[in-house]
Design a protein around this motif. Structure first.
Motif, PDB file in Angstrom:
ATOM      1  N   MET A 138       0.773  -1.256  -0.204  1.00 37.75           N
ATOM      2  CA  MET A 138       0.095  -0.085  -0.113  1.00 37.75           C
ATOM      3  C   MET A 138       0.723   1.137  -0.025  1.00 37.75           C
ATOM      4  N   CYS A 139       2.025   1.248   0.794  1.00 41.61           N
ATOM      5  CA  CYS A 139       2.683   2.588   0.905  1.00 41.61           C
ATOM      6  C   CYS A 139       3.976   2.273   0.067  1.00 41.61           C
ATOM      7  N   GLN A 140       4.037   1.195  -0.618  1.00 36.91           N
ATOM      8  CA  GLN A 140       5.415   1.046  -1.316  1.00 36.91           C
ATOM      9  C   GLN A 140       6.581   1.256  -0.625  1.00 36.91           C
ATOM     10  N   LYS A 141       6.686   0.799   0.585  1.00 39.04           N
ATOM     11  CA  LYS A 141       7.704   0.904   1.539  1.00 39.04           C
ATOM     12  C   LYS A 141       8.443  -0.483   1.843  1.00 39.04           C
ATOM     13  N   GLN A 142       9.814  -0.418   1.664  1.00 37.20           N
ATOM     14  CA  GLN A 142      10.581  -1.538   2.001  1.00 37.20           C
ATOM     15  C   GLN A 142      11.146  -1.356   3.373  1.00 37.20           C
ATOM     16  N   SER A 186       2.531   3.579  11.863  1.00 33.87           N
ATOM     17  CA  SER A 186       2.990   4.816  11.592  1.00 33.87           C
ATOM     18  C   SER A 186       1.486   5.654  10.943  1.00 33.87           C
ATOM     19  N   GLU A 187       1.534   7.049  11.227  1.00 31.04           N
ATOM     20  CA  GLU A 187       0.437   7.857  10.598  1.00 31.04           C
ATOM     21  C   GLU A 187       0.392   7.673   9.284  1.00 31.04           C
ATOM     22  N   ARG A 239      -2.941   6.467   7.139  1.00 32.70           N
ATOM     23  CA  ARG A 239      -3.557   7.241   6.347  1.00 32.70           C
ATOM     24  C   ARG A 239      -3.775   6.420   5.058  1.00 32.70           C
ATOM     25  N   GLN A 240      -2.858   5.750   4.424  1.00 31.66           N
ATOM     26  CA  GLN A 240      -2.927   4.927   2.949  1.00 31.66           C
ATOM     27  C   GLN A 240      -4.212   4.164   3.592  1.00 31.66           C
ATOM     28  N   MET A 241      -4.161   3.226   4.683  1.00 32.15           N
ATOM     29  CA  MET A 241      -5.115   2.251   4.651  1.00 32.15           C
ATOM     30  C   MET A 241      -6.790   2.910   4.795  1.00 32.15           C
ATOM     31  N   GLN A 242      -6.580   4.083   5.364  1.00 35.61           N
ATOM     32  CA  GLN A 242      -7.973   4.562   5.226  1.00 35.61           C
ATOM     33  C   GLN A 242      -8.667   5.073   3.826  1.00 35.61           C
ATOM     34  N   VAL A 243      -7.696   5.442   3.014  1.00 35.47           N
ATOM     35  CA  VAL A 243      -7.928   5.804   1.882  1.00 35.47           C
ATOM     36  C   VAL A 243      -8.441   4.390   0.930  1.00 35.47           C
ATOM     37  N   PRO A 275     -11.828   0.233  -1.783  1.00 37.39           N
ATOM     38  CA  PRO A 275     -10.679  -0.734  -1.954  1.00 37.39           C
ATOM     39  C   PRO A 275     -10.986  -1.262  -3.659  1.00 37.39           C
ATOM     40  N   GLU A 276     -12.127  -1.369  -4.371  1.00 34.70           N
ATOM     41  CA  GLU A 276     -12.083  -1.617  -5.466  1.00 34.70           C
ATOM     42  C   GLU A 276     -11.235  -0.778  -6.656  1.00 34.70           C
ATOM     43  N   ARG A 277     -11.280   0.452  -6.482  1.00 38.83           N
ATOM     44  CA  ARG A 277     -10.367   1.331  -7.325  1.00 38.83           C
ATOM     45  C   ARG A 277      -9.048   0.964  -7.041  1.00 38.83           C
ATOM     46  N   ILE A 278      -8.374   0.773  -5.905  1.00 36.76           N
ATOM     47  CA  ILE A 278      -7.082   0.496  -5.461  1.00 36.76           C
ATOM     48  C   ILE A 278      -6.803  -0.907  -6.214  1.00 36.76           C
TER      49      ILE A 278
END
Length: 100
Positions: free
Chosen positions: A52-56, A69-70, A74-78, A83-86
């Motif tokens: 979701m965050c594209q973070k390693q 983390s905040e 936020r990403q999970m809230q979006v 969810p269908e769009r993502i």
């Protein structure tokens, strides 16, 4: 040996420093030194990767910290709002890369 080979010591003596300005074995196992060696290796296994965050993350602890983390929240809230769009975006990207 020149004066550049020695680091100042607050007690007045001097300690031997390597060619790159690093301390001897004492600093080799510090968390910072370990992290720098891992970072120098380059790309790591994707075991601790947040899609979701594209973070390693380097390890399990870093991943757990990221999850709380905040920015991740936020990403999970979006994602939760639509969810269908993502998921469709990921599917389209996969399909395009697969066909190329």
């Amino acid at each position: 040996r020149g004066h550049r080979d020695r680091a100042p010591d607050p007690k007045g003596s001097s300690a031997r420093v390597g060619p790159r300005g690093r301390m001897g074995k004492d600093g080799f196992l510090t968390p910072k030194a370990i992290a720098n060696r891992i970072k120098a290796k380059g790309l790591q296994k994707l075991r601790w990767y947040c899609q979701m965050c594209q973070k390693q993350c380097r390890d399990e602890n870093g991943f757990k910290c990221h999850l709380t983390s905040e920015s991740h929240q936020r990403q999970m809230q979006v994602f939760g709002e639509n969810p269908e769009r993502i998921i469709q975006g990921y599917s389209n990207a996969f399909e395009q890369a697969f066909l190329d």
